[in-house]
Each structure stands twice: as structure tokens, then as C-alpha cells.
Design an enzyme around this catalytic site. Structure first.
Site, PDB file in Angstrom:
ATOM      1  CG  HIS A   1      -1.694   1.343   1.485  1.00 53.19           C
ATOM      2  ND1 HIS A   1      -1.230   2.192   2.508  1.00 53.19           N
ATOM      3  CD2 HIS A   1      -2.456   2.096   0.757  1.00 53.19           C
ATOM      4  CE1 HIS A   1      -1.834   3.193   2.355  1.00 53.19           C
ATOM      5  NE2 HIS A   1      -2.713   3.325   1.597  1.00 53.19           N
TER       6      HIS A   1
ATOM      7  CD  GLU B   1      -2.753   3.149  -3.400  1.00 58.52           C
ATOM      8  OE1 GLU B   1      -2.723   4.081  -3.238  1.00 58.52           O
ATOM      9  OE2 GLU B   1      -3.106   2.013  -2.780  1.00 58.52           O
ATOM     10  CG  HIS B   2       0.274   6.511  -0.690  1.00 55.35           C
ATOM     11  ND1 HIS B   2       0.070   7.305   0.079  1.00 55.35           N
ATOM     12  CD2 HIS B   2      -0.597   5.531  -0.417  1.00 55.35           C
ATOM     13  CE1 HIS B   2      -1.129   7.251   0.748  1.00 55.35           C
ATOM     14  NE2 HIS B   2      -1.751   6.144   0.299  1.00 55.35           N
TER      15      HIS B   2
END
Lengths: 460, 461
Positions: free
Chosen positions: A84, A87-88
Site C-alpha cells: 500500500h 502504491e502512494h
């Protein structure tokens, strides 16, 4: 809001992942299965990238979705949350498009974009005017290989992700309870840690680890592109050849996830928080996406908690007035799922009384078949929500992408309605007996911390 | 009950957007409008692309009509509609709707109320029957009133456990003061307890009338629909309704901070704002464009300065609200406790600069592109289109707002937007609501403005 949808998607997965088809049953609902079909063109590049296109010219837009087969399932303890967090970082720019260019280009071309991460996959999407489709091919193919890693922007983004974690988990009762639920149900499988990761790991993850992660998982043969909207499949093929074909495929690591052992006794977790009402969640490990029992479990969940005519609503909200809200769902990621009932108990009610009523309803499901009317109602509701999910181009794209990424075959979604229609009263009782046994249960309670309770009493 | 309101908000928010070529009319879906003999306006939006049928009733009255000591009355009326009618009790109604696989929901806003139901197309006649019964024959059974009161009160207590929602509710009352928009639509525990059957019936008889309502019918139906609807609503009668005038919006002088103390919070919620505009204000679209540049997306000034450059938050947005009466301009964000002072003061400096220097031509062009690019999405489904038509009728704005959207966006100049920013943005006079542990944040807030502190518990008594 990168990954604003992380939790939302988690909870609504069921609406996307399951439902429809055309085989013949005596039920008139099978007509609906025919009416929701739509044509899809699928092709695969030599480097392994799979591309799905559904042409839909009702609005002048396209929904472009690039999803990767990597999520928190691929993580290791000590590095939780990397999928996650990474993903940023996908929004931090390449030599060709800086981070600011990226956002500005999408907006100044009338597009909106975002991304999300789940246990099993990571999705990036852009909705934009169909005339700009070339641009998005250029940007997405570029950041599949050319991402820049800048220590300063990683450090700043680390704080952003930690803020996201506080928002979703530390400062949210349901987020907190959800994390405890997965940690209780799974003791071996990576689903035991949250997609967003632990604060400790978020603080620890390094630039080199991100680079490794990128090199390992962001490959055309680990990705799919799904496009729905006002563009022809022919045009998409041309653009895919131009932008994606030159990217080489990669050898993907083998993932050996040990199966979650069978649970032998009830697990209870009690958490204290400064809340006004008690909350609880009752959960059981169920099946992974696509398992045949998924359909009966979804319908069972429907019978229990969908709307004001459901069993739990009628009993706990309406008749006994023990809870202010109650929900259930069967969430089915790739390897194994969770069936959960959660509720907000009224502040003057004994939590255990509410829990007992839920147990009693689950007992009824195990020991007596549901009525034909109830089952039919659940089928109607499920088909209705399936139809609702296909009203927009982005809804259609998401349904296709979910099925393609989980099963390697989007056509599964068109079989779902008939799979639901085929479920019998006996199937409901059978899955209740198979999965919802007391010794397989995890009970999570969130209780008002001691000083909150005192003040609550004083104020009455 | 409030699942619905999220959807409404999204539509309102996007209502601004527009489409493709310069000066071109946006091609709307075909629709018809008829007025029944009893005065009910009916919109027909046929859509046979999927097998569904949907009814959306807009009642042109909402929580502002609640009497002073009966906050929550209109919400309770809407909640009770499907709990007892002349023909059916709550369980029977739930079973009828459930058996169809239909969705039913109510949503009460300050200015209006939505009642909506949808089903698969095969259930059309049954849906019309139960929907019209709920709207025209509710009878407010005393047992159901007591049950609903308890349910609403437990909902009010629960809000405290949801920090973003609680912060927004308290912010609203802080900023609007005695203006009815400042009240929570759900009411207060004391007021809800005081509501009697006769209050509910009086509200229902006064405001649930055909001349105060518009019905949108969407989905798969044929031409017999008008007969079916006329028959279903034939007993419903119109009568005149007094219009209500709004009190003044309270003046704000200087920077006023209210800190709501809750010691165990893991993160601080922040709302910053002041008075904005009425929906009918001709500067509406100019402010929507300004708002995109300031806090409307990933490339906005606030996102870029507060999140991207400084890592202070996960989300920050700004919005110029426009209601029947004055909406509010609001910045919403959250941060860790030790960064509250920095987050607030940096946000204020972004606002000050925004007002002082205005925006650039490139920013305006980009905001226009986004507004136009997202417009087709706002009208993408037949139901969202219908909902937009209903809201335009509520505000008394012509449907040209939709068909001329591109044209009107294109016409707006940089000078006009910057003038609008100068007139309507006021960083020197505003209110700031902070929901945080006092001990960890108060010293950071003192230098920023006039500070008052309250305990969260007073909101659940």
C-alpha cells in the site's frame, strides 16, 4: 486520497466479485442474467499483459484501470504495509512526468484518478474524456518501469501514510475492530496483518526495499488493463502495441503461502476504548473467491442482515431493541474469506445479551432450513445489487477487472447470477453447518474504557 | 437510514461539472415532465439499458421547518413513513419491500427530503403500490414513534465515536449559531424525546403534499406509467404552504477557534470556514472553479502544500457550499496532535495567499477542464440525471444549467474568478473547529486566534 477506497473496496468486494449468467432455470430471474451480459474484447501482449475492452459510447468518457497482482498477501512480517505504501509512491513521478506533471496533466485533461490496495491486488484508475486515451497509455506504461525514488518525498509520504493509518484504524472503532478480527481469524496466513501495515513497519521500510518491491512485482505479466468506455477495441490494441509491448516481461517469484490451519476453539478478544457504546464482531473463516460455497454464504448473509426485513434486523434492532445497527458480510479475498456479523450495541444494553441473540439466529440457520420465500428474497436482492453495480462505465470496468485478476477469466462474472439462482434452502443450512460452528468463531468486543463508563453513569 | 446521504452529497458536489466542445449544448438524455391533476410534478426518464425501475420523491421541505424546540422532527417523520400505514405495519412493509429485492431509503437535508425506492423492472407495479402507500397513507403509530425515538437517540450518542462526523456536526452548529442550518438534522436528545404524535402528523399533513413534491421515475417502463402513477397518488391532495424566512447568518469577526476536548483521540479533526453563498448566486460556477484550484483534487493548492510538501495529512479539501440560504465555505482536514498548530497556520497562509494573489490562467484552464471532464460522470446514470433534475426544480433553476454547462464554464474569465475569490473568501474572519485532546493541542492553538474550549460530553446529554 490515494487509496481512499482501500476499506470501501474491502467491504464492498462482494458486490463486485460475485454474481450473474444465462443457464436455464425455471426462475424468471434468469432473464435478468441475459440482460446484464455485455461484450468484451480480450487480448494478450507477448510480454504477458492482458487487456480487456468493453466499448460503450453512452458517455464521452473512458474508465482506464491498471491493476497489479500484488497486495499485502505478498508481504512478509516486518514489512507489512509495503504494497500500500508503494502504491502512494507510484504518484511520485518519472524522468518524463514529474509528480506535479502527473496530477496536473490528468486534471488539465479533465480526468480524475485514484488507486487502492487490497490483500490480493493493487489498482490504479483514471476516468477521463475518451479523446485523451492516448495520454493515459503514455503515463501508465511509463510509470510501470521508470519510477523515480526520492528519499525526501518518501519521507514526507511516510507521514501521509501514517496519517492514513490513524484515520482508518487508530481513530476509527470499526477500523480498529476490523484489524483485530483478521488478526484473530488468521494466525498463519498473511491476511492476519492489515493492508495498511503496522505503524512500526511503516516507520521502518526503506528505499531499497521499495526498489526491490517495484522490480519484483510491477511487470506487464503481473498486470491487467481494463478499459470501458467510448473507445474502440482496435484503437486500444494499437495503443497497447505502441506503449506496452516494448516493456519486457519478468520472472515472478513463487509465493508459498501455508494454508491456515483449522481452528479448534473459540477465540475472544476484548478491547477497551473511550467509546459511548459497546461494539462487537463475530467472525468465521470461510472460503476464498470463486469457491462454490461463496454463493450460498452471500445469500445467507443477505437473509441475516440485508435491510429491515432481515432476521438480525427484525430481532435485534426492531423487536429486542438491543443494537442501533447490525451488519454481516462474507468477504472473500483470493485464499480464504471471513464471514462477519458486527453491531453497535445501545449504550444501556448488556452486550452479552445482544451477542446471545446473534448466536441464537446462527443456531437457527444451522438447525433449520430457511423458507423458500426468504431465499427468493435474498436472490432478488443480490441480483438487484448486481444490476446496480453495472450502471456506470467505472462499475463495469471494476467488475471485469476483479474477476480477471482473481480468476484469470472475466467471464466468471457472467455466470454468477445463475450460480446464485441455483442455491437451495439445503445449501444454506449446509454452509451454516460447515462454516458457522461455535468452535470456529472469533469474538471481538470493544467496550467503553472504565472512566468513560463512570462518567456515562454520572450523567444519567 | 443515512446511508443515502453520502450519495446525495456526491451528486450535489458534482452538479457543477460540464462537457466537451466550446459553446456547444450538452446533449441531455430525453425526459418528459407532466403535472398530475392533484398538482404533483412527475419527471419521466426512460432507460432500458438494464432491468431496473426507480422512484425518487423530492419533498421541498426539510429540517429547517423543525420548530425551535423540536429539532429532528422532519427526520423523524421521514423515518416513520415506512413504519405504519393505514394498511400495513412496519414488519409487513419491510417484508413487502424485502421480498421484491427492492431498496428503500429516506434522506432528510436542511432544505428538502428525498424518499427513494428501486427494484428490478419486473416488480414495477408492486413498487409503485407500496411507495405511494408509504408517502400518502403513513399514520404514525404510537408504538413505532417510541421505538424510532430510541433508535434515533442511540444514533445521536454514537456520533461521538465517529470523529470526522462528530467534528462536522459540531462545526456546523459553531458556524451557523442560531440559524436552523446549524442544527443536526437528527435533532438533539432532548428535542427528540419531546416530539409527540401530533407534531409528526402536523408536519406530515403540512409538507407532504403533491404541490410541495416532485417525483422522478427512472428505468425500464412503458407509456402506461402515467396512468399507473395517477391512480396510485389519486387520493393525495394539495394545499397551500407558508414560506419560511431565514434568520441572519451570524457575523464572524477575527479568527475564532473552538477546541472540543476528548482526551483519547488518536488524531485531530479540523474544520475551518465561514459564510459562503446561496445556490442561486450568479457567482456559483466561478466559486466552484476557484474551489477546484484551492482544494478540489490532488493537484490543488491545499493538497500540494499541506499533504504533498509537508506530509501533514492524508486528506485536505475545500468547498464553497451553496444552499437555499447561505452555505458555508469549509476546509476539512485532520492531522497528528503535535502538528495541529502548523496545519492550521499553514492552511490559513494558503488561504491568505489565495485571496491576495488569486489564481493563474493555467490553473483556471485546468479547473475548467476538470469541471467539464467530470460533468458527464455526474449525469452518467439515468438516476443521477433524474436527481439533478429534481434538485434544479427545488432551487428554481432552469434545466439549461445542465445543457449550457460547458458554455457557461467556458465563458468565465480569470478576472471574474479572482474577483469572486476576493469578494467571498475571508481568511481574516473565520471560525475553526478542532476536535482533539486539549492537553496535546491547546498551546499550539492559542497564538492563532481567540480560543474557547468545550468538553465533548455536553453534546451527548
Amino acid at each position: 486520497m490515494k487509496s481512499f477506497f482501500l476499506l470501501l473496496l474491502l467491504l464492498s468486494q462482494l458486490a463486485f466479485a460475485n454474481i450473474t449468467d444465462t443457464t436455464n432455470t425455471t426462475n424468471t430471474n434468469s432473464d435478468y442474467a441475459k440482460q446484464v451480459q455485455f461484450p468484451v474484447t480480450k487480448f494478450k501482449l507477448d510480454n504477458g499483459l492482458e487487456i480487456l475492452v468493453h466499448e460503450d459510447f453512452t458517455t464521452p468518457l473512458v474508465s482506464f484501470n491498471q491493476w497489479y497482482r500484488v497486495g499485502s498477501r505478498n508481504e512478509k512480517p516486518g514489512m507489512t504495509g509495503i504494497a500500500h505504501f508503494f502504491e502512494h509512491l507510484m504518484f511520485k513521478g518519472t524522468p518524463q512526468f514529474s509528480s506535479d506533471d502527473f496530477e496536473n496533466l490528468i486534471q488539465s485533461n479533465g480526468g480524475t484518478n485514484n488507486a487502492f490496495t487490497t490483500y490480493d491486488y493493487t489498482g490504479y484508475y483514471v476516468d477521463l474524456p475518451a479523446s485523451k486515451i492516448d495520454l493515459i497509455f503514455k503515463i501508465e506504461s511509463d510509470r510501470m518501469v521508470n519510477l523515480i525514488f526520492n528519499p525526501v518525498s518518501i519521507q514526507s509520504e511516510r507521514e501521509v501514510v501514517k496519517e492514513e493509518r490513524r484515520f482508518r484504524t487508530e481513530n476509527s472503532v470499526f477500523g480498529y475492530m476490523n484489524e483485530a478480527t483478521f488478526a484473530s481469524v488468521f494466525k498463519v496466513h498473511p491476511y492476519r496483518w492489515p493492508v495498511i501495515g503496522s505503524m512500526k513497519d511503516l516507520n521502518a521500510v526503506t528505499l531499497d526495499q521499495f526498489k526491490d518491491f517495484y522490480r519484483t512485482y510491477y511487470a506487464p505479466n503481473n498486470s491487467i488493463v481494463v478499459i470501458v468506455g467510448a473507445v474502440s477495441a482496435k484503437k486500444v490494441k494499437e495503443l497497447a502495441d505502441k506503449y506496452y509491448a516494448p516493456i519486457p516481461s519478468q520472472k515472478l517469484p513463487e509465493l508459498n503461502i501455508p494454508p491456515e490451519p483449522e481452528q479448534k476453539g473459540q477465540r475472544v478478544v476484548t478491547l477497551r476504548k473511550d467509546v459511548q457504546n459497546p461494539y462487537f464482531a463475530i467472525s468465521y473463516k470461510t472460503v476464498g473467491a470463486g469457491h462454490k460455497d461463496q454463493y450460498a454464504l452471500d445469500l445467507l448473509s443477505n437473509i441475516l442482515s440485508e435491510g429491515t426485513s432481515s432476521r438480525l434486523y427484525k430481532r435485534l434492532v426492531y423487536n429486542e431493541q438491543l443494537v442501533s445497527s447490525i451488519n454481516s458480510y462474507d468477504y472473500t479475498p483470493k485464499d480464504a474469506g471471513i464471514f462477519t456479523v458486527n453491531a453497535t450495541v445501545k449504550s444501556d444494553v448488556d452486550l452479552n445479551k445482544a451477542i446471545k441473540s446473534v448466536y441464537s439466529e446462527l443456531y437457527n440457520l444451522r438447525n433449520k432450513t430457511v423458507t423458500a420465500d426468504e431465499l427468493q428474497k435474498a436472490k432478488n436482492q443480490v441480483i438487484k445489487s448486481y444490476v446496480d453495480s453495472l450502471k456506470t462505465i467505472s462499475g463495469k470496468a471494476r467488475a471485469l477487472a476483479t474477476n480477471q485478476i482473481l480468476f484469470g477469466n472475466y467471464e466468471v462474472m457472467f455466470e454468477d447470477i445463475n450460480k446464485y439462482l441455483a442455491v437451495t434452502e439445503e445449501d444454506i443450512q449446509r454452509v451454516a453447518n460447515t462454516y458457522l460452528q461455535p468452535q470456529r468463531r472469533s469474538l471481538i468486543k470493544v467496550l467503553p474504557s472504565v472512566h468513560t463508563r463512570k462518567t456515562a453513569k454520572n450523567s444519567q | 437510514m443515512k446511508a443515502y446521504s453520502v450519495i446525495t452529497f456526491v451528486f450535489l458536489f458534482i452538479l457543477t461539472a460540464c462537457t466537451t466542445k466550446e459553446g456547444e449544448k450538452y446533449q441531455l438524455r430525453p425526459y418528459e415532465q407532466v403535472t398530475l391533476q392533484n398538482g404533483l410534478q412527475v419527471l419521466l426518464v426512460k432507460d432500458k439499458s438494464l432491468p431496473y425501475f426507480s422512484l425518487q420523491m423530492l419533498i421541498k421541505s426539510g429540517a429547517v421547518q423543525d420548530p425551535v424546540s423540536k429539532a429532528g422532527l422532519s427526520n423523524m417523520v421521514a423515518s416513520l413513513l415506512n413504519k405504519s400505514t393505514e394498511k400495513h405495519n412496519a414488519t409487513q412493509i419491510a417484508d413487502i419491500i424485502g421480498q421484491m429485492g427492492a431498496d428503500y431509503g429516506d434522506n432528510v437535508e436542511d432544505d428538502y427530503t428525498f424518499i427513494a425506492a428501486s427494484s428490478l423492472s419486473g416488480q414495477r407495479n408492486k413498487l409503485i403500490e407500496i411507495f405511494s402507500e408509504i408517502i400518502t397513507q403513513a399514520n404514525f403509530n404510537v408504538g413505532e414513534i417510541e421505538r424510532t425515538k430510541k433508535q434515533i437517540i442511540s444514533g445521536l450518542k454514537k456520533i461521538v465515536d465517529n470523529p470526522p462526523t462528530f467534528a462536522s456536526v459540531v462545526y456546523s452548529s459553531f458556524i451557523y449559531g442560531p440559524h436552523p442550518y446549524g442544527r443536526n438534522v437528527l435533532g438533539t436528545i432532548r428535542d427528540v424525546n419531546s416530539i409527540k404524535q401530533k407534531d409528526l402528523i402536523e408536519y406530515y399533513k403540512t409538507f407532504y403534499t403533491p404541490n410541495n413534491s416532485v417525483l422522478a421515475i427512472t428505468g425500464d417502463f412503458d407509456d402506461s406509467i402515467i396512468q399507473e402513477i395517477t391512480k396510485a397518488f389519486s387520493s393525495w391532495k394539495s394545499h397551500s404552504i407558508e414560506t419560511k424566512s431565514f434568520p441572519m447568518f451570524p457575523a464572524i469577526t477575527g479568527v475564532n477557534i473552538k477546541l472540543i476536548d476528548k482526551p483519547d483521540l488518536a488524531q485531530t479533526q479540523i474544520r475551518i470556514g465561514h459564510k459562503a453563498i446561496k445556490r442561486t448566486n450568479p457567482d456559483f460556477l466561478k466559486l466552484r472553479l476557484a474551489s477546484i484550484v484551492l482544494g478540489g483534487g490532488f493537484s490543488s493548492r491545499l493538497m500540494s502544500h499541506i499533504r504533498k510538501d509537508r506530509g501533514l495529512t492524508y486528506s485536505i479539501s475545500s468547498f464553497f457550499g451553496a444552499e437555499k440560504d447561505f452555505g458555508t465555505f469549509t476546509v476539512s482536514t485532520f492531522t497528528r496532535h503535535d502538528k495541529v498548530g502548523e496545519t492550521v497556520s499553514e492552511t490559513l497562509s494558503v488561504l491568505n495567499k489565495f485571496k491576495k494573489d488569486g489564481i493563474t490562467q493555467a490553473e483556471l484552464d485546468s479547473a475548467k477542464a476538470l469541471a467539464k471532464g467530470t460533468f458527464p460522470q455526474a449525469l452518467e446514470t439515468a438516476e443521477s440525471f433524474s436527481r439533478n433534475l429534481l434538485l434544479l426544480r427545488f432551487y428554481g433553476i432552469s434545466d439549461d444549467y445542465l445543457s449550457d454547462y460547458y458554455k457557461n464554464i467556458n465563458k468565465i474569465t480569470l478576472d471574474e474568478v479572482n474577483k469572486a475569490i476576493e469578494s467571498y473568501l475571508s481568511p481574516e474572519n473565520l471560525k475553526i473547529l478542532v476536535y482533539a485532546p486539549k492537553q496535546k493541542t491547546i498551546d499550539q492553538l492559542r497564538p492563532i486566534g481567540l480560543l474557547e474550549v468545550e468538553d465533548y460530553k455536553q453534546f451527548i446529554e
